[in-house]
Design an enzyme around this catalytic site. Structure first.
Site, short mmCIF file in Angstrom:
data_model
loop_
_atom_site.label_atom_id
_atom_site.label_comp_id
_atom_site.label_asym_id
_atom_site.label_seq_id
_atom_site.Cartn_x
_atom_site.Cartn_y
_atom_site.Cartn_z
N SER A 12 0.82 -1.20 0.00
CA SER A 12 0.00 0.00 0.00
C SER A 12 0.86 1.27 0.00
O SER A 12 0.34 2.37 0.16
CB SER A 12 -0.93 0.01 1.22
OG SER A 12 -2.05 0.83 1.00
N SER A 13 2.16 1.11 -0.20
CA SER A 13 3.09 2.24 -0.15
C SER A 13 3.41 2.73 -1.56
O SER A 13 4.05 2.02 -2.33
CB SER A 13 4.39 1.81 0.54
OG SER A 13 5.42 2.74 0.29
N PRO A 14 3.02 3.97 -1.91
CA PRO A 14 3.40 4.50 -3.23
C PRO A 14 4.91 4.54 -3.41
O PRO A 14 5.42 4.23 -4.50
CB PRO A 14 2.81 5.91 -3.23
CG PRO A 14 1.73 5.89 -2.21
CD PRO A 14 2.19 4.92 -1.16
N GLY A 16 7.06 2.59 -2.01
CA GLY A 16 7.47 1.21 -2.23
C GLY A 16 7.28 0.81 -3.68
O GLY A 16 8.11 0.12 -4.27
N TYR A 17 6.16 1.25 -4.26
CA TYR A 17 5.91 0.99 -5.68
C TYR A 17 6.98 1.64 -6.54
O TYR A 17 7.52 1.01 -7.46
CB TYR A 17 4.52 1.51 -6.04
CG TYR A 17 4.25 1.63 -7.53
CD1 TYR A 17 4.32 0.52 -8.37
CD2 TYR A 17 3.92 2.86 -8.09
CE1 TYR A 17 4.05 0.63 -9.74
CE2 TYR A 17 3.64 2.98 -9.44
CZ TYR A 17 3.72 1.88 -10.26
OH TYR A 17 3.47 2.00 -11.61
#
EC number: 5.99.1.4
Length: 200
Positions: A12-14, A16-17
């Protein structure tokens, strides 16, 4: 053999994406493998007292602007999902189940799930959506759905998250290479310099 890069992230981490879109090419330049290790930031936040940026007064407006700016800066397709953040147990469990059978396919699934959430606005907190996404990379849908309910698979995610915390992981993305930690997509330039020079 050169040690791999451990890549910790929450689905759910942008940020991280953004890290996921760049880490494999970066590692390949220096002949490193990448071990993808999804974690649950919620468990981390219980220890650190943190919370998702979009829920914090004052910081949330900046976070929204910064996330969109980073996507443009990196040239990465992105849109803020209509449900944000979401629970990430289903996709994280799926990765560990697939990883034990086929690590390259697990990476492909992780990338597909992140795109499904941050590009296609699909709710990957749903086991059904996770399984449907898995089918697009050649993973049997029903087998994965069954695996997500297995106690051993649930325990694996808890164990991996606890192990990450024990290593000092507190955010997403978080990279550890040669026992050196780097937190954030904005530290990947330093990560590359470390790989290039052997540290400083």
């Amino acid at each position: 053999m050169t040690a791999p890069i451990d890549f910790y992230f929450d689905f759910s981490s942008p940020y991280g994406y953004f890290g996921s879109c760049r880490i494999e090419a970066l590692a390949a330049k220096y002949d490193r493998e990448v071990v993808w290790r999804p974690i649950l930031l919620g468990a981390v936040f219980k220890l650190t007292g943190g919370q998702p940026l979009p829920t914090i007064p004052l910081k949330s407006d900046y976070a929204h602007r910064d996330i969109l700016r980073c996507a443009r800066y990196y040239g990465i397709p992105f849109r803020i999902p209509s449900r944000f953040p979401v629970a990430t147990q289903a996709p994280a469990r799926a990765i560990y189940w697939v990883w034990d059978r086929d690590p390259p396919r697990a990476k492909a699934l992780a990338a597909a799930l992140l795109r499904a959430y941050f590009v296609d606005d699909r709710d990957i907190s749903s086991p059904e959506v996770t399984a449907e996404t898995a089918a697009t990379v050649g993973i049997e849908r029903e087998a994965l759905l069954a695996a997500l309910q297995e106690p051993a698979v649930k325990e694996r995610l808890r164990t991996e998250t606890d192990a990450a915390i024990a290593r000092g992981v507190f955010g997403s993305p978080f990279f550890i290479v040669d026992d050196e930690p780097f937190w954030g997509a904005d530290r990947m330039d330093q990560l590359e310099h470390w790989l290039k020079t052997g540290g400083w």
